[in-house]
Design an enzyme around this catalytic site. Structure first.
Site, PDB file in Angstrom:
ATOM      1  N   ARG A  58       0.928  -1.290  -0.109  1.00 54.50           N
ATOM      2  CA  ARG A  58       0.027  -0.049   0.082  1.00 54.50           C
ATOM      3  C   ARG A  58       0.903   0.940   0.110  1.00 54.50           C
ATOM      4  O   ARG A  58       1.872   1.207   0.414  1.00 54.50           O
ATOM      5  CB  ARG A  58      -1.066   0.084   1.171  1.00 54.50           C
ATOM      6  N   THR A  71       5.050  -8.512   5.561  1.00 55.90           N
ATOM      7  CA  THR A  71       4.942  -9.805   5.311  1.00 55.90           C
ATOM      8  C   THR A  71       5.350 -10.249   3.787  1.00 55.90           C
ATOM      9  O   THR A  71       5.969 -11.211   3.526  1.00 55.90           O
ATOM     10  CB  THR A  71       3.410 -10.471   5.414  1.00 55.90           C
ATOM     11  N   LYS A  87       7.836 -12.996   1.848  1.00 53.14           N
ATOM     12  CA  LYS A  87       7.736 -13.859   0.510  1.00 53.14           C
ATOM     13  C   LYS A  87       8.901 -13.507  -0.553  1.00 53.14           C
ATOM     14  O   LYS A  87       9.264 -14.554  -1.022  1.00 53.14           O
ATOM     15  CB  LYS A  87       6.282 -13.224  -0.175  1.00 53.14           C
TER      16      LYS A  87
END
Ligand code: 26W
Length: 799
Positions: A536, A643, A647
């Site tokens: 975001r 998070t 990844k």
């Protein structure tokens, strides 16, 4: 006699069932069926194979009278489900064979599924990863949320501006849900409270019906499936025929429209509490329906309401469902007659609260006035809970109700058994900042559970090239035991492995290159370093600092065009909350810089900027496997965990990062040599922020920064509107609360270090491989095992 569940996992059976559903569930003649029809038919055929483990799981939980976990979240950022189900059921080859037999393109079917975008960002995606791990571990659990008709808006760019359009995932059949008309509850709002023989009786002034829609969540290897129950709002009375008959059609349809408003759309803000009444209605609507459903299931099995905490553990995903505390006390005290203090303590022992942010503007608080108006009984109970807490903790100085507002974080803390942060650094800051007093009053209540991500979606499904290499190297089983990735370490210096590792990454980069060509018309150099920042748009995530570094690199290359520069492709992805003006300016700036850099002949093959619109889960699955560098550059102390960082590391992309959130733990595990560290620490940032003129001084000390800021201010990237970025310039010069200027030079140097190492493919490949090999701990399976052990006290049921 119940229909024998479908357990035939062969390709031919799957093909048969796909054909059967196409014709008999959708009434489509194969000769005329479209991609959508085949996709829905295949989805139902795959779903058939989830029902058996689903029933078995539910029966096992009942049979063993097992304690259950309930995960309450306003957001579940699920993405697509077909490929995930196929991977978890191990039906990849069978599904491809079934499609080949039917003469349809499997990838086209996968691409046809809309994302279930029922979330904004990190919090919502974490909830989705947790559901996958809960099922994979065989933990009896349910997710509860809202079945928004419209998920997170669709982002398009108009002359570089972000434009929002309503998202419409439910405009087509949704193959994965089962409507549960029998599971409906009337949820009240407004009204009054009257005292009746010593008991308070709430008489709501209005009500809507919460209708359940269940989606089975299958775990790895299809052994277990839990339920995600999403509530849709329905009117208590369907249709006002009387009004219709007098021709007042709108009024006749009013009840329906009114009710549906509650589950109509997801609020697109992910850091600013807007304090809207409808948002509070949404929060109470799904929380009350969930608590009702939980209590009904508990009382079906047990009679002693006091034992609730021994059989039920509820996790509140941030403060959004925090009204659960007063609601549970209301049911235990008003409806079941438990004395208040006992009701409060019983409720507290059942509830747990996860904090996901320290940003003051993101901490929810509701005006007392609104709470009295919308939930009069609950406001009274919040006062009583506050008294109860004060009575038990006379030394306290903070109260839940303060200056006319109810602080939902304080309420959630007071009504929780355990409170957890989402990374080691964040949990320490939770104890020393937002909840410092509460932590002193309740030692041991605040614990850490560092976030994680599901390796099924974020490695096995999105990066088959790397996954197959891992399996070829260490065998299978790592998919549900991710710390076994460390078994790759002895192979890292093996030339064959290193070559295959690099080849897998390169293949992903070439595939992404062709997608970028198609999607935004950009031709990229696959040898360039794919430098990716996807999340975001927010000032604390410092996309602005990344753009300034990009501008500085552009200026440097133009100053020395003959120099042998390390080629870079800057990839951005991310949505700005519609009401967040500065974030929208940053979006516009990224696009404006791209439009200048990408047409500059001096930059060809050396620097390019890509910003594909409408970043979502599916786009992340496409970008992360092709990334070389992971941008995790937030101001230290601001990103609770992150998070995406996990990844990228799992997919072999070293981190360019600050010591913030889970970056700290990633660096500890992958090794400082395999991490590009820069910037001020949390304490240094705190101190620098207090230093007057810290920004102007940093700018004065950095010719590069000075030149970059000057360029945006004089309209180099907005010749049609030179003053467009004067506002951003002022933020940087006058306040720079997020210390972009103070960290810029350190960031620039770290980027140049990355350039150096990237020029040596063996050295870079080694860093990348160590990131993959040492990131197994960041599996959400490890995180959920932590919640089961330290918070919920629940055992997995081995099926
Ligand atoms: C009231 C509006 C609102 C909506 C959502 C405020 C705050 C939120 C979320 C808490 C914001 C969020 O998504 N936080 C992110 O949660 C992730 C999962 O724990 C973390 O990894 C991120 O660092 C954190 O920003």
């Amino acid at each position: 006699m119940d229909q024998a569940p479908i357990t035939d996992m062969t390709g031919s059976a799957l093909a048969r069932d796909m054909q059967r559903h196409l014709q008999f569930s959708f009434g489509k003649d194969p000769a005329h069926a479209q991609v959508r029809d085949w996709r829905l038919a295949l989805s139902l055929a795959v779903r058939d194979r989830i029902v058996e483990p689903w029933f078995k799981a539910t029966r096992a939980a009942y049979a063993g009278h097992h304690k259950r976990v309930y995960y309450l979240s306003m957001e579940f950022l699920i993405g697509r489900l077909l490929e995930d189900a196929i991977v978890n059921l191990g039906l990849g080859d069978e599904a491809m064979a079934a499609c080949a037999e039917a003469g349809v393109d499997f990838d086209a079917l996968l691409a046809d599924e809309p994302d279930a975008a029922l979330g904004n960002g990190g919090l919502g995606r974490l909830a989705a990863c947790f559901l996958d791990s809960l099922s994979t571990l065989g933990c009896p659990a349910m997710g509860y949320g809202i079945r928004y008709e419209h998920g997170l808006f669709r982002q398009t760019f108009h002359h570089g501006h972000q434009v929002e359009q309503a998202e419409a995932w439910l405009q087509q059949p949704h193959a994965w849900e089962f409507e549960r008309a029998e599971a409906s509850f009337e949820i009240g709002f407004y009204g009054d409270v009257r005292e009746e023989d010593g008991r308070s009786v709430w008489e709501p002034g209005d009500a809507v019906v919460a209708r359940a829609y269940d989606t089975p969540i299958i775990g790895w290897q299809g052994r277990w499936a839990n339920t995600l129950r999403l509530w849709g709002a329905k009117p208590t009375k369907l249709f006002d025929l009387a009004r219709f008959n007098v021709g007042d059609f709108n009024a006749a349809a009013e009840p329906e429209a009114q009710a549906r408003t509650i589950s109509r759309v997801l609020y697109p803000d992910d850091t600013t509490d807007q304090g809207r009444e409808l948002r509070l209605k949404q929060e109470y609507f799904f929380t009350a329906a969930s608590i009702r459903d939980i209590m009904r299931r508990y009382l079906d099995e047990y009679s002693d309401i006091r034992k609730l905490p021994t059989k039920v553990a509820i996790q509140l995903n941030d403060t959004h469902p925090a009204i659960a505390g007063p609601e549970l006390v209301r049911i235990l005290h008003d409806e079941h007659g438990l004395p208040f203090d006992e009701a409060a303590e019983t409720a507290r022992l059942t509830l747990n609260y996860t904090n996901h942010t320290l940003l003051p503007e993101a901490l929810e608080s509701w005006s007392e006035g609104l709470m009295w108006h919308l939930l009069p009984r609950h406001m009274r109970l919040i006062e009583q809970i506050d008294d109860w807490h004060a009575r038990n903790h006379p030394r306290r100085t903070r109260s839940t109700i303060d200056h006319g507002v109810v602080r939902m974080g304080d309420l959630a803390f007071a009504m929780a058994n355990k409170v957890n942060g989402v990374s080691a650094l964040h949990t320490d800051l939770v104890k020393t900042t937002v909840f410092a007093e509460q932590h002193k009053l309740h030692p041991g209540r605040v614990i850490n559970q560092t976030n994680g991500v599901t390796p099924r979606r974020w490695l096995v499904a999105c990066n088959p090239g790397l996954s197959n290499l891992i399996t070829d190297t260490i065998g299978t089983g790592w998919e549900a035991d991710l710390e076994r990735l460390s078994e790759l370490e002895p192979h890292i210096d093996d030339a064959g492995f290193a070559e295959a590792f690099a080849a897998a990454k390169r293949a992903n980069k070439i595939e992404l290159g062709s997608w970028l060509k198609e999607e935004i018309g950009l031709t990229v150099n696959p040898d360039a370093m794919f430098d990716v920042q996807i999340k975001r748009i927010h000032e604390y995530k410092r996309q602005l600092m990344n753009v300034l570094e990009t501008i500085s690199l552009w200026q440097a290359i133009r100053e020395e065009p003959e120099k042998d520069w390390t080629p870079r492709l800057k990839i951005f992805g991310g949505k700005a909350a519609p009401g967040y003006r500065t974030a929208k300016e940053i979006v516009h700036l990224i696009n404006d810089v791209a439009s200048v850099v990408n047409v500059d002949p001096l930059m060809r093959g050396r620097l390019a900027v890509a910003y594909p619109p409408n970043y979502n889960v599916t786009m992340a699955e496409r970008l992360i496997p092709a990334a070389d560098l992971s941008e995790q550059i937030s101001t230290a102390g601001k990103e609770a965990s992150g998070t995406g960082n996990m990844k990228f590391a799992l997919n072999g992309a070293p981190t360019m990062g600050t010591l913030d959130g889970a970056n700290v733990e990633i660096r500890d595990l992958v090794g400082a040599d395999n991490f590009f560290l820069f910037g001020l620490t949390t304490d240094e940032a705190e101190e620098r922020r207090e230093t007057p003129g810290h920004a102007t001084r940093a700018i004065a000390a950095s010719p590069r920064l000075t030149a970059a800021i000057a360029a945006i201010e004089k309209g180099t990237f907005s010749p049609d509107d030179p003053a467009r970025y004067h506002g951003l310039g002022r933020i940087l010069r006058d306040s720079d609360y997020f210390l972009v200027c103070s960290d810029f030079d350190s960031y620039w140097q770290a980027q140049r270090r990355a350039d150096e190492i990237y020029r040596d493919p063996a050295a870079w490949g080694r860093m990348a491989a160590f990131n993959t090999a040492r990131s197994g701990w960041f599996s959400s399976d490890r995180t959920i095992r932590g919640y089961m052990r330290d918070i919920w006290d629940v055992e997995a049921i081995d099926s």
